[in-house]
Design an enzyme around this catalytic site. Structure first.
Site, PDB file in Angstrom:
ATOM      1  N   CYS A 134       0.840  -1.199   0.000  1.00  0.00           N
ATOM      2  CA  CYS A 134       0.000   0.000   0.000  1.00  0.00           C
ATOM      3  C   CYS A 134       0.879   1.255   0.000  1.00  0.00           C
ATOM      4  O   CYS A 134       0.758   2.110  -0.883  1.00  0.00           O
ATOM      5  CB  CYS A 134      -0.901  -0.054   1.231  1.00  0.00           C
ATOM      6  SG  CYS A 134      -1.769   1.466   1.578  1.00  0.00           S
ATOM      7  N   GLU A 207      -4.310  -3.998  -4.893  1.00  0.00           N
ATOM      8  CA  GLU A 207      -4.133  -2.594  -5.275  1.00  0.00           C
ATOM      9  C   GLU A 207      -4.664  -2.370  -6.701  1.00  0.00           C
ATOM     10  O   GLU A 207      -5.350  -1.390  -6.972  1.00  0.00           O
ATOM     11  CB  GLU A 207      -2.655  -2.184  -5.205  1.00  0.00           C
ATOM     12  CG  GLU A 207      -2.145  -1.946  -3.786  1.00  0.00           C
ATOM     13  CD  GLU A 207      -2.769  -0.724  -3.113  1.00  0.00           C
ATOM     14  OE1 GLU A 207      -3.150   0.219  -3.813  1.00  0.00           O
ATOM     15  OE2 GLU A 207      -2.890  -0.743  -1.886  1.00  0.00           O
TER      16      GLU A 207
HETATM   17  C1  LIG Z   1      -6.101   1.471  -1.692  1.00  0.00           C
HETATM   18  C2  LIG Z   1      -4.907   2.269  -1.230  1.00  0.00           C
HETATM   19  N1  LIG Z   1      -3.686   1.742  -1.324  1.00  0.00           N
HETATM   20  C3  LIG Z   1      -2.615   2.504  -0.889  1.00  0.00           C
HETATM   21  C4  LIG Z   1      -2.738   3.740  -0.343  1.00  0.00           C
HETATM   22  C5  LIG Z   1      -1.586   4.531   0.149  1.00  0.00           C
HETATM   23  N2  LIG Z   1      -1.503   4.513   1.553  1.00  0.00           N
HETATM   24  C6  LIG Z   1      -4.042   4.222  -0.260  1.00  0.00           C
HETATM   25  N3  LIG Z   1      -4.313   5.444   0.258  1.00  0.00           N
HETATM   26  N4  LIG Z   1      -5.131   3.498  -0.711  1.00  0.00           N
END
Ligand SMILES: Cc1ncc(CN)c(N)n1
Length: 225
Positions: A134, A207
């Site tokens: 993430c 993701e």
């Molecule tokens: C789904 C998603 N993935 C990653 C990030 C980055 N922290 C986020 N804000 N949102």
């Protein structure tokens, strides 16, 4: 280093994000407002669960120093990253209570449930594996977009997004997460390393699915008659 091995494995997956229409739209500013609003609200509730991962990490930390690292990541998520969302939400006419009350869509629910499940079942190293893709992949995207012509122009409505994820504060948090992963993986048997790798690969797939979900504003779309 464990994360060098990881990067080799996940980079082809992350490279596919750069080809995704949603991500391209952030870079050239062409992303439809409604799609971004969908991301904004879904991501707000995603980050609430994501922050809980770090609270679990703190509870599972082997010592006070590692507890402090999880706590720094938690603070950065709630008060740095989510400030970006609050600021965009204001701009786009979405109240904080509306963001917070958003019902997580199916892919969002699956992704956070996957991470929270592994975090609760495993140790601090599993928690770190859950949160790594993430942080790292958003920085990867932010850095690539920041290099594109026009991405940081004043007239790109998503300039703040790109600046935040490629910026110093977010990069520092990401580097903390990478260093923590390497530290906790050190000396672990291959069986555990393979499990950690599997978590990072799966979250990398999630993701992609999250971008796809936002592109199509997909919620719980089953045609019940
Ligand atoms: C789904 C998603 N993935 C990653 C990030 C980055 N922290 C986020 N804000 N949102």
């Amino acid at each position: 280093m464990f994360t060098e091995r990881i990067l080799k494995r996940v980079e082809p997956i992350w490279a596919s994000y750069l080809e995704h229409p949603f991500v391209k739209g952030l870079g050239d500013g062409s992303l439809e407002k409604e799609k971004f609003q969908f991301w904004l609200k879904q991501d707000y509730v995603y980050l609430i669960d994501y922050a809980k991962l770090m609270a679990i990490g703190s509870a599972k930390a082997p010592d006070l120093r590692v507890m402090g690292i999880f706590s720094k990541l938690l603070h950065g998520t709630l008060f740095m990253e989510m400030d970006l969302h609050r600021s965009y939400a204001k701009q786009f006419g979405i109240s904080e209570s509306e963001s917070e009350a958003t019902e997580a869509a199916s892919v969002n629910t699956a992704y956070t449930s996957y991470m929270l499940n592994h975090a609760q079942r495993g140790g601090a190293e599993h928690v770190t594996a859950c949160l790594l893709a993430c942080a790292w992949s958003y920085n990867y995207i932010g850095n690539h977009l920041a290099e594109q012509d026009g991405a940081l122009d004043d007239n790109n409505p998503y300039r703040d997004w790109i600046e935040t994820y490629s910026g110093e504060a977010f990069t520092e948090l990401m580097n903390d997460a990478i260093a923590l992963m390497d530290e906790l993986a050190e000396g672990m048997p291959e069986r555990v390393l393979a499990d950690l790798e599997e978590i990072i690969v799966k979250t990398s797939y999630y993701e992609y699915m999250f971008w796809e979900m936002c592109e199509f504003k997909a919620h719980w779309d089953i045609p019940v008659k």
